[in-house]
Design a protein around this motif. Structure first.
Motif, PDB file in Angstrom:
ATOM      1  N   PHE A 305     -40.678   4.942  26.817  1.00  0.00           N
ATOM      2  CA  PHE A 305     -41.678   5.409  25.864  1.00  0.00           C
ATOM      3  C   PHE A 305     -40.997   6.110  24.694  1.00  0.00           C
ATOM      4  N   CYS A 306     -41.378   5.736  23.482  1.00  0.00           N
ATOM      5  CA  CYS A 306     -40.756   6.346  22.318  1.00  0.00           C
ATOM      6  C   CYS A 306     -41.710   6.289  21.125  1.00  0.00           C
ATOM      7  N   HIS A 307     -41.313   6.968  20.068  1.00  0.00           N
ATOM      8  CA  HIS A 307     -42.090   6.951  18.833  1.00  0.00           C
ATOM      9  C   HIS A 307     -41.945   5.590  18.167  1.00  0.00           C
ATOM     10  N   GLU A 308     -43.013   5.155  17.504  1.00  0.00           N
ATOM     11  CA  GLU A 308     -42.996   3.821  16.899  1.00  0.00           C
ATOM     12  C   GLU A 308     -41.805   3.633  15.956  1.00  0.00           C
ATOM     13  N   SER A 309     -41.440   4.713  15.253  1.00  0.00           N
ATOM     14  CA  SER A 309     -40.386   4.568  14.249  1.00  0.00           C
ATOM     15  C   SER A 309     -39.030   4.270  14.882  1.00  0.00           C
ATOM     16  N   GLU A 310     -38.880   4.596  16.159  1.00  0.00           N
ATOM     17  CA  GLU A 310     -37.590   4.368  16.822  1.00  0.00           C
ATOM     18  C   GLU A 310     -37.611   3.154  17.744  1.00  0.00           C
ATOM     19  N   ALA A 311     -38.794   2.525  17.835  1.00  0.00           N
ATOM     20  CA  ALA A 311     -38.968   1.532  18.887  1.00  0.00           C
ATOM     21  C   ALA A 311     -38.025   0.340  18.731  1.00  0.00           C
ATOM     22  N   MET A 312     -37.876  -0.160  17.518  1.00  0.00           N
ATOM     23  CA  MET A 312     -37.025  -1.341  17.366  1.00  0.00           C
ATOM     24  C   MET A 312     -35.569  -1.022  17.701  1.00  0.00           C
ATOM     25  N   SER A 350     -46.917  -8.118  21.385  1.00  0.00           N
ATOM     26  CA  SER A 350     -45.488  -7.843  21.400  1.00  0.00           C
ATOM     27  C   SER A 350     -44.872  -8.077  20.030  1.00  0.00           C
ATOM     28  N   LYS A 351     -44.005  -7.160  19.656  1.00  0.00           N
ATOM     29  CA  LYS A 351     -43.347  -7.289  18.356  1.00  0.00           C
ATOM     30  C   LYS A 351     -41.998  -7.968  18.490  1.00  0.00           C
ATOM     31  N   ALA A 352     -41.414  -7.915  19.669  1.00  0.00           N
ATOM     32  CA  ALA A 352     -40.140  -8.602  19.898  1.00  0.00           C
ATOM     33  C   ALA A 352     -39.913  -8.689  21.404  1.00  0.00           C
ATOM     34  N   THR A 353     -39.338  -9.778  21.846  1.00  0.00           N
ATOM     35  CA  THR A 353     -39.024  -9.959  23.259  1.00  0.00           C
ATOM     36  C   THR A 353     -37.753 -10.790  23.381  1.00  0.00           C
ATOM     37  N   SER A 354     -36.908 -10.388  24.332  1.00  0.00           N
ATOM     38  CA  SER A 354     -35.737 -11.199  24.648  1.00  0.00           C
ATOM     39  C   SER A 354     -35.742 -11.495  26.136  1.00  0.00           C
ATOM     40  N   ASP A 355     -35.217 -12.645  26.481  1.00  0.00           N
ATOM     41  CA  ASP A 355     -34.995 -12.955  27.885  1.00  0.00           C
ATOM     42  C   ASP A 355     -33.503 -12.982  28.156  1.00  0.00           C
ATOM     43  N   GLY A 372     -36.810  -9.871  31.354  1.00  0.00           N
ATOM     44  CA  GLY A 372     -37.385  -9.902  30.019  1.00  0.00           C
ATOM     45  C   GLY A 372     -37.356  -8.496  29.443  1.00  0.00           C
ATOM     46  N   VAL A 373     -36.888  -8.372  28.230  1.00  0.00           N
ATOM     47  CA  VAL A 373     -36.919  -7.079  27.550  1.00  0.00           C
ATOM     48  C   VAL A 373     -37.928  -7.210  26.419  1.00  0.00           C
ATOM     49  N   ALA A 374     -39.067  -6.502  26.566  1.00  0.00           N
ATOM     50  CA  ALA A 374     -40.166  -6.707  25.627  1.00  0.00           C
ATOM     51  C   ALA A 374     -40.526  -5.411  24.916  1.00  0.00           C
ATOM     52  N   TYR A 375     -40.709  -5.515  23.635  1.00  0.00           N
ATOM     53  CA  TYR A 375     -41.295  -4.414  22.874  1.00  0.00           C
ATOM     54  C   TYR A 375     -42.796  -4.661  22.855  1.00  0.00           C
ATOM     55  N   ARG A 376     -43.532  -3.854  23.602  1.00  0.00           N
ATOM     56  CA  ARG A 376     -44.956  -4.122  23.817  1.00  0.00           C
ATOM     57  C   ARG A 376     -45.860  -3.290  22.916  1.00  0.00           C
TER      58      ARG A 376
END
Length: 557
Positions: A305-312, A350-355, A372-376
RNA sequence: GCGGGUGUAGCUCAGUGGUAGAGCGUCACGUUGCCAACGUGAAUGUCGUCGGUUCAAGUCCGAUCACCCGCUCCA
């Protein structure tokens, strides 16, 4: 002329499965009753291998997150664990979206393969079907009169592109003649739109009756059938709909549902993660490929869990570190890839996902997903906040404008989430496939090249022959190794049969080190260290053995 | 879900309607002095399951279950 490097023979899944059975890694569930589709059990060595992989994850994620590495905000990564129930309040699955889409009768399209909810078919056709809205423009408004030449023109032109499998497109004359027969045969009861659509979806009226078309490609849909992803049961004595419960299809929702409790009771500060391992259940349509797609499986999930500005930035951090982690366990080289999802592949939230994917023998030359690593976004917490009516936001005292007293005003937000979600059983399968090696030039042609950290058997001690004081020395070394490493894995000893056979047995079990006590040991306190992968032997002092094994087991990061 | 294949000892597999087999592995004993060594011996099977045809079925027929492969699917 140079000899090209010998390319290793492709690994045979049949051989791997035979070894898994033979050496007690994996058994078919309920085998003596004929098995059960989609379920597998682990034998003694498989259980240890799986435990070692789970422990490696637990130690590197929960106990010592990311090997002490600092995250993009230059702080140590903070993770706390939870252990939530397989069965939750059924409303959890309504909020998560698992209950809605897949508890209803679905109809499968044989043309494009997509499932359509049976009870929403006509809504979807009316509002979302590209080909139908295109086709409707060819009908004369209001009267709905059928303009045959115009429809044939549509079928041969635009129809071919937007509805390739529609009966009208494939056989326009036949379909339209059926429709004309219907219209002219009952002039007092003209067909409504629904009936017209069913006619144009039907190629062989007498053989099949009227068909319903797929909203995407126009092919006639199959019969409705219940397609329930989640296993169901009942909680309590009364087995009716009011007491229906579901076995979780993922561990993640338990984390989201307890997010507020963790924040309120544990002094965690964003950014932080909650981790959990556990069984999940999915009633897969087609269990396949050994344990790869099982109906009961175990996950290792982090919700960070993090702030949106740091999520990417956190997304990139987790994606790269998780890849490194798998590599550290021996899945190195071309068999492991990181694949970033294309835009059209992403779930809507999702804004970005990697497998992280592994090239299994049964997917080769393709790859199968390990993690899967997903930015949800903040989709999940938002959903649960709405459905539960409980605020799931977070008050971040490190944000907001600087106050005169030097502190921050604070900022209230629903955290964004990065979800690294790994399949434990798939990880075990990848370790098994990666480790399996066949080399017919060896005395033991089949062997398992496990990384020492995951190897079920860490070391073996053999007296070269079972006499002359060697067994006693072997017992002492075995005891020393057991004291040092017995909690991490098996330490074997065996005095029976030829030394070659004992080495070969250890090779198939994937034991990295064998120590052999011989006549020389009694004179100079050295033993033979025999390397599993090369068969090479070297003499080492008997007092160096414990340290040597310890070094091999402690490597990470 | 559709199509193809397979199912006999722990593993790999032979098996022609007429007594259930081999190799490897496992175990025991002996021998053995660093790579599945050698010798002798032993244990291990409702031939996936159920039904049918037949004097007789591992073998032929039907159904079913499981696994593998290809499509499909994987919110």
């Amino acid at each position: 002329m140079t000899t090209p490097a010998p390319t290793p023979a492709p690994k045979s899944m049949d051989d791997i499965m035979a070894l898994c059975k033979r050496r007690g890694f994996v058994y078919q569930a309920s085998e003596i009753y004929g098995g059960i589709n989609g379920f597998w059990d682990y034998g003694p060595l498989g259980t240890l291998l799986k435990k070692n992989l789970r422990d490696a994850w637990w130690n590197d994620v929960v106990m010592f997150p990311c090997w002490g590495r600092k995250g993009p905000t230059d702080e140590r990564v903070s993770i706390v664990p939870v252990d939530t129930c397989i069965i939750q309040n059924p409303r959890v699955w309504v909020a998560s979206g698992h209950a809605a889409g897949f508890a209803d009768p679905m109809r499968k399209c044989p043309g494009c393969g997509h499932f359509v909810r049976a009870d929403h078919l006509w809504d979807i056709l009316a509002t979302q079907s590209e080909w139908l809205s295109s086709l409707l423009q060819e009908f004369t408004p209001i009267t709905g009169e059928i303009d045959t030449p115009r429809l044939i023109k549509w079928a041969r032109g635009r129809g071919k592109r937007v509805a390739p499998h529609l009966a009208l497109v494939k056989q326009p004359e036949v379909v339209l003649s059926f429709l004309a027969t219907r219209v002219n045969g009952q002039p007092d009861a003209p067909p409504d739109l629904q009936e017209i659509v069913r006619y144009i979806a039907t190629a062989q009226l007498h053989a099949t009756g009227l068909q319903d078309p797929c909203p995407r490609c126009g092919a006639p849909l199959g019969k409705p059938s219940a397609f329930k992803l989640m296993f169901e049961s009942w909680a309590g004595v009364v087995q009716d709909d009011d007491h229906r419960v579901y076995l979780r299809p993922e561990t993640a929702q338990g984390i989201f549902v307890q997010f507020k409790n963790v924040v309120d009771t544990t002094r965690v500060r964003a950014p932080f993660g909650i981790a959990q391992t556990g069984k999940s259940f999915r009633n897969e349509v087609t269990p396949r490929n050994f344990t790869f797609r099982s109906r009961e499986f175990e996950q290792m999930e982090i919700e960070f869990f993090c702030h949106e500005s740091e999520a990417m930035a956190w997304y990139a951090f987790w994606r790269d570190w998780r890849m490194e982690w798998w590599k550290s366990l021996g899945l190195a080289g071309d068999n492991l890839i990181l694949r970033e999802h294309e835009k059209d592949e992403l779930a809507h939230y999702s804004k970005a996902t990697s497998d992280i994917e592994y090239c299994f023998p049964f997917t080769s030359p393709g790859f199968g997903e390990l993690e899967g690593v997903a930015y949800r976004g903040n989709f999940d917490l938002t959903q649960h906040q709405q459905h539960s009516g409980v605020k799931l936001d977070y008050f971040d005292t490190d944000r907001g404008e600087l106050l005169p007293n030097g502190s921050r005003k604070g900022e209230r937000y629903i955290p964004h989430v990065i979800e690294p979600s790994a399949g434990l059983d798939r990880g075990v399968l990848a370790l098994l496939c990666e480790a399996y090696t066949k080399d017919d030039s060896r005395p033991s042609p089949e062997f398992m090249k496990f990384h020492p950290r995951v190897a079920p058997i860490k070391a073996a001690v053999f007296p070269l022959v079972n006499k002359d004081g060697m067994p006693e020395v072997a017992d002492r070394l075995h005891a020393d190794l057991s004291r040092a490493f017995g909690r991490q894995g098996l330490i074997e000893t065996d005095a029976k049969q030829s030394i070659g056979k004992r080495y070969a047995r250890m090779d198939e079990a994937g034991c990295p080190f064998c120590f052999t006590i011989d006549g020389e040991t009694l004179k100079d306190q050295t033993v033979t260290l025999r390397d599993r992968d090369t068969g090479a032997q070297q003499r080492v002092g008997i007092d160096k053995v414990v340290g040597l094994v310890g070094d091999a087991l402690s490597t990470s990061g």
